[in-house]
Design a protein around this motif. Structure first.
Motif, PDB file in Angstrom:
ATOM      1  N   GLY A 190     -17.099   8.143  -5.742  1.00 24.73           N
ATOM      2  CA  GLY A 190     -16.779   8.957  -4.567  1.00 24.73           C
ATOM      3  C   GLY A 190     -15.390   8.695  -4.044  1.00 24.73           C
ATOM      4  O   GLY A 190     -14.627   9.627  -3.764  1.00 24.73           O
ATOM      5  N   GLU A 191     -15.012   7.413  -3.914  1.00 22.19           N
ATOM      6  CA  GLU A 191     -13.684   7.078  -3.403  1.00 22.19           C
ATOM      7  C   GLU A 191     -12.592   7.513  -4.371  1.00 22.19           C
ATOM      8  O   GLU A 191     -11.522   7.964  -3.962  1.00 22.19           O
ATOM      9  N   ALA A 192     -12.846   7.384  -5.687  1.00 21.59           N
ATOM     10  CA  ALA A 192     -11.847   7.802  -6.670  1.00 21.59           C
ATOM     11  C   ALA A 192     -11.636   9.312  -6.627  1.00 21.59           C
ATOM     12  O   ALA A 192     -10.500   9.803  -6.693  1.00 21.59           O
ATOM     13  N   LEU A 193     -12.720  10.078  -6.510  1.00 19.73           N
ATOM     14  CA  LEU A 193     -12.593  11.531  -6.410  1.00 19.73           C
ATOM     15  C   LEU A 193     -11.896  11.931  -5.113  1.00 19.73           C
ATOM     16  O   LEU A 193     -11.098  12.869  -5.083  1.00 19.73           O
ATOM     17  N   ARG A 194     -12.201  11.210  -4.026  1.00 11.53           N
ATOM     18  CA  ARG A 194     -11.536  11.509  -2.754  1.00 11.53           C
ATOM     19  C   ARG A 194     -10.036  11.235  -2.858  1.00 11.53           C
ATOM     20  O   ARG A 194      -9.223  12.006  -2.340  1.00 11.53           O
ATOM     21  N   THR A 195      -9.670  10.144  -3.527  1.00 11.10           N
ATOM     22  CA  THR A 195      -8.262   9.845  -3.724  1.00 11.10           C
ATOM     23  C   THR A 195      -7.588  10.934  -4.549  1.00 11.10           C
ATOM     24  O   THR A 195      -6.468  11.349  -4.265  1.00 11.10           O
ATOM     25  N   PHE A 196      -8.275  11.426  -5.581  1.00  8.46           N
ATOM     26  CA  PHE A 196      -7.750  12.521  -6.405  1.00  8.46           C
ATOM     27  C   PHE A 196      -7.454  13.746  -5.543  1.00  8.46           C
ATOM     28  O   PHE A 196      -6.391  14.369  -5.664  1.00  8.46           O
ATOM     29  N   LEU A 197      -8.366  14.089  -4.644  1.00  8.07           N
ATOM     30  CA  LEU A 197      -8.193  15.278  -3.822  1.00  8.07           C
ATOM     31  C   LEU A 197      -7.179  15.073  -2.702  1.00  8.07           C
ATOM     32  O   LEU A 197      -6.599  16.042  -2.210  1.00  8.07           O
ATOM     33  N   ASP A 198      -6.957  13.826  -2.288  1.00 10.38           N
ATOM     34  CA  ASP A 198      -6.028  13.560  -1.196  1.00 10.38           C
ATOM     35  C   ASP A 198      -4.572  13.566  -1.643  1.00 10.38           C
ATOM     36  O   ASP A 198      -3.674  13.598  -0.800  1.00 10.38           O
ATOM     37  N   VAL A 199      -4.320  13.505  -2.941  1.00  9.47           N
ATOM     38  CA  VAL A 199      -2.950  13.622  -3.447  1.00  9.47           C
ATOM     39  C   VAL A 199      -2.713  15.095  -3.782  1.00  9.47           C
ATOM     40  O   VAL A 199      -3.326  15.627  -4.712  1.00  9.47           O
ATOM     41  N   PRO A 200      -1.877  15.803  -3.030  1.00  7.74           N
ATOM     42  CA  PRO A 200      -1.720  17.242  -3.236  1.00  7.74           C
ATOM     43  C   PRO A 200      -1.383  17.632  -4.668  1.00  7.74           C
ATOM     44  O   PRO A 200      -1.871  18.648  -5.173  1.00  7.74           O
ATOM     45  N   ARG A 201      -0.568  16.816  -5.314  1.00  7.54           N
ATOM     46  CA  ARG A 201      -0.190  17.127  -6.695  1.00  7.54           C
ATOM     47  C   ARG A 201      -1.410  17.131  -7.609  1.00  7.54           C
ATOM     48  O   ARG A 201      -1.550  18.000  -8.473  1.00  7.54           O
ATOM     49  N   TYR A 202      -2.300  16.162  -7.440  1.00  6.45           N
ATOM     50  CA  TYR A 202      -3.496  16.089  -8.273  1.00  6.45           C
ATOM     51  C   TYR A 202      -4.474  17.197  -7.919  1.00  6.45           C
ATOM     52  O   TYR A 202      -5.063  17.828  -8.806  1.00  6.45           O
ATOM     53  N   ALA A 203      -4.684  17.419  -6.625  1.00  5.29           N
ATOM     54  CA  ALA A 203      -5.612  18.472  -6.208  1.00  5.29           C
ATOM     55  C   ALA A 203      -5.154  19.830  -6.723  1.00  5.29           C
ATOM     56  O   ALA A 203      -5.980  20.694  -7.038  1.00  5.29           O
ATOM     57  N   GLY A 204      -3.833  20.025  -6.812  1.00  4.28           N
ATOM     58  CA  GLY A 204      -3.311  21.279  -7.353  1.00  4.28           C
ATOM     59  C   GLY A 204      -3.680  21.486  -8.812  1.00  4.28           C
ATOM     60  O   GLY A 204      -3.833  22.624  -9.266  1.00  4.28           O
ATOM     61  N   GLU A 220       0.831  -1.206   0.000  1.00 11.94           N
ATOM     62  CA  GLU A 220       0.000   0.000   0.000  1.00 11.94           C
ATOM     63  C   GLU A 220       0.863   1.252   0.000  1.00 11.94           C
ATOM     64  O   GLU A 220       0.553   2.239  -0.688  1.00 11.94           O
ATOM     65  N   PHE A 221       1.968   1.219   0.770  1.00 13.35           N
ATOM     66  CA  PHE A 221       2.885   2.365   0.789  1.00 13.35           C
ATOM     67  C   PHE A 221       3.457   2.614  -0.604  1.00 13.35           C
ATOM     68  O   PHE A 221       3.537   3.766  -1.054  1.00 13.35           O
ATOM     69  N   ASP A 222       3.876   1.557  -1.297  1.00  9.91           N
ATOM     70  CA  ASP A 222       4.466   1.716  -2.632  1.00  9.91           C
ATOM     71  C   ASP A 222       3.473   2.337  -3.601  1.00  9.91           C
ATOM     72  O   ASP A 222       3.845   3.154  -4.460  1.00  9.91           O
ATOM     73  N   ALA A 223       2.183   1.961  -3.490  1.00  7.97           N
ATOM     74  CA  ALA A 223       1.167   2.540  -4.363  1.00  7.97           C
ATOM     75  C   ALA A 223       1.034   4.043  -4.118  1.00  7.97           C
ATOM     76  O   ALA A 223       0.960   4.840  -5.059  1.00  7.97           O
ATOM     77  N   LEU A 224       1.008   4.440  -2.847  1.00  3.36           N
ATOM     78  CA  LEU A 224       0.921   5.867  -2.527  1.00  3.36           C
ATOM     79  C   LEU A 224       2.179   6.605  -2.955  1.00  3.36           C
ATOM     80  O   LEU A 224       2.119   7.742  -3.434  1.00  3.36           O
ATOM     81  N   PHE A 225       3.339   5.968  -2.794  1.00  3.51           N
ATOM     82  CA  PHE A 225       4.609   6.589  -3.177  1.00  3.51           C
ATOM     83  C   PHE A 225       4.644   6.845  -4.679  1.00  3.51           C
ATOM     84  O   PHE A 225       5.022   7.935  -5.134  1.00  3.51           O
ATOM     85  N   ARG A 226       4.242   5.832  -5.463  1.00  2.00           N
ATOM     86  CA  ARG A 226       4.264   5.996  -6.919  1.00  2.00           C
ATOM     87  C   ARG A 226       3.267   7.055  -7.368  1.00  2.00           C
ATOM     88  O   ARG A 226       3.533   7.829  -8.285  1.00  2.00           O
ATOM     89  N   ALA A 227       2.095   7.093  -6.713  1.00  2.00           N
ATOM     90  CA  ALA A 227       1.091   8.088  -7.094  1.00  2.00           C
ATOM     91  C   ALA A 227       1.561   9.503  -6.792  1.00  2.00           C
ATOM     92  O   ALA A 227       1.365  10.418  -7.593  1.00  2.00           O
ATOM     93  N   PHE A 228       2.192   9.686  -5.636  1.00  2.00           N
ATOM     94  CA  PHE A 228       2.578  11.042  -5.218  1.00  2.00           C
ATOM     95  C   PHE A 228       3.805  11.541  -5.986  1.00  2.00           C
ATOM     96  O   PHE A 228       3.821  12.675  -6.488  1.00  2.00           O
ATOM     97  N   PHE A 229       4.856  10.728  -6.071  1.00  3.83           N
ATOM     98  CA  PHE A 229       6.108  11.192  -6.667  1.00  3.83           C
ATOM     99  C   PHE A 229       6.216  10.920  -8.166  1.00  3.83           C
ATOM    100  O   PHE A 229       6.934  11.641  -8.869  1.00  3.83           O
ATOM    101  N   LEU A 230       5.504   9.915  -8.675  1.00  5.37           N
ATOM    102  CA  LEU A 230       5.659   9.539 -10.076  1.00  5.37           C
ATOM    103  C   LEU A 230       4.396   9.722 -10.890  1.00  5.37           C
ATOM    104  O   LEU A 230       4.423   9.564 -12.111  1.00  5.37           O
ATOM    105  N   GLY A 231       3.262  10.013 -10.214  1.00  8.46           N
ATOM    106  CA  GLY A 231       2.021  10.214 -10.947  1.00  8.46           C
ATOM    107  C   GLY A 231       1.460   8.948 -11.549  1.00  8.46           C
ATOM    108  O   GLY A 231       0.743   8.994 -12.552  1.00  8.46           O
ATOM    109  N   GLN A 232       1.760   7.778 -10.949  1.00  8.39           N
ATOM    110  CA  GLN A 232       1.258   6.520 -11.482  1.00  8.39           C
ATOM    111  C   GLN A 232      -0.053   6.138 -10.804  1.00  8.39           C
ATOM    112  O   GLN A 232      -0.591   6.862  -9.984  1.00  8.39           O
TER     113      GLN A 232
END
Length: 366
Positions: free
Chosen positions: A267-281, A64-76
């Motif tokens: 709802g969960e997908a949109l929440r995930t979008f907003l919870d990643v600062p890079r995406y919310a920006g 789970e950590f690796d998924a969040l890491f890739r999403a935040f730093f690599l946009g995957q």
């Protein structure tokens, strides 16, 4: 105290982990930043190792950590939270070897009319279609018809504008101190960022291919655009839509996105979008378009909360539903009915011509 821009991602990432249930103390955040500074770093692997060591990531949650890491730093790709259901669960193997639990749910009919919570991990061959006149027209008009905003830069103008004292004095210096004309300037305009969120769940399977063809045309013609797919997970596909050749671009998307025709967790997908600062920006001050029928499985709370949050940061939030092609259409789902007040428009998304006409008309809406 002003935080250097280079340090912001390393401060924001622990916040993302906390929102997803990881226990990260403030002193661990400081230790993470110091560790990254000591390592250099020479690559993303150094940052990952520093995060695991200093943020005390449990071994059983490293996937789970690796998924969040890739999403935040690599946009995957990042999987959205899976709700707890009473139905049997099965394991789905990610292409990178990671294993996630998915739920064995309702089988879809041939037309995909039911919303479901089941996550299905697969690839798909997308239909390229003929060179549509609608999309050709859209790509030609979009550069001048998409919404624009005033930038912070100025440009010289010969008509109305504010006095450009610097140019006026330079002109006077060249003429021996005599200012024969007053120079003026005005703020330039630039195209607003467009964020496109495409529902690829089973209930939208008949329109997924057309939506992705529109996304490809938008990426080719807009100055700044970001495209995401929503299903049982959130996937950013902007980079894969960059090739000018539509067949090549859609083939890359078909291999990247793993949850075509699966569950419905808007709802969960949109929440995930907003919870990643890079995406919310990306959504801040942007035109946000959601291509979805709004058929959400489960409670409406997540979707209502996420849409309200998204509307507060976006310049404009438009929901394009294929069901809205009927002039007498009224939302029947509790989630979509509850968010109507936060939407700037609930418009027709039943076909490419309707979607293109709506988007091209937004440049004159405000």
């Amino acid at each position: 105290m002003t935080i250097p821009n280079a340090a912001r991602p390393f401060i924001e990432f622990p916040s993302v982990l906390r929102r997803h249930g990881f226990s990260v103390a403030p002193d661990q955040t400081m230790g993470f930043i110091e560790a990254v500074g000591l390592l250099g770093p020479r690559g993303m692997d150094d940052i990952r190792r520093a995060a695991i060591a200093m943020l005390a990531v449990p071994r059983e949650r490293e996937t789970e950590f690796d998924a969040l890491f890739r999403a935040f730093f690599l946009g995957q790709t990042i999987a959205t939270p899976v709700p707890s259901l009473d139905e049997d669960e099965v394991e789905a193997h990610e292409p990178d070897g990671a294993v996630s639990e998915v739920e064995q749910g309702d089988e879809l009919s041939d037309v995909g009319v039911r919303a479901t919570a089941a996550e299905r991990l697969t690839s798909r061959t997308l239909e390229v279609g003929d060179r549509s006149d609608v999309l050709v027209r859209f790509e030609r008009l979009a550069p001048v018809r998409l919404p624009r905003r005033r930038s912070y830069r100025y440009a010289p103008t010969k008509r109305s504008g504010v006095l450009d004292l610097r140019r006026t004095l330079r002109e006077a210096a060249r003429r021996g101190g005599e200012a024969t004309t007053l120079k003026t300037r005005r703020r330039r305009t630039r195209q607003r960022r467009v964020v496109l969120l495409i529902d690829i769940s089973g209930s939208m399977r008949e329109r997924t291919d057309a939506s992705l063809r529109f996304a490809h045309a938008l990426v080719q013609s807009a100055e700044r655009v970001d495209v995401f797919t929503l299903g049982t997970r959130l996937t950013r596909i902007t980079r894969d839509l960059l090739p000018r050749d539509r067949e090549r671009a859609l083939a890359r998307v078909g291999q990247l996105v793993a949850d075509f025709d699966g569950g419905t967790r808007i709802g969960e997908a949109l929440r995930t979008f907003l919870d990643v600062p890079r995406y919310a920006g990306f959504a801040r001050g942007a035109l946000v378009l959601v291509l979805s029928d709004g058929l959400e499985r489960g409670g409406p709370e997540a979707m209502i909360d996420s849409v309200h949050r998204l509307a507060r940061v976006a310049w404009r939030l438009d929901w394009l539903s294929p069901l809205a092609g009927d002039p007498g259409y009224r939302p029947e789902t509790s989630a979509l009915s509850a968010v109507l007040g936060s939407l700037d428009a609930l418009a027709d998304g039943s076909g490419l011509d309707a979607i293109c006409d709506h988007v091209l008309g937004l440049g004159r809406s405000r």
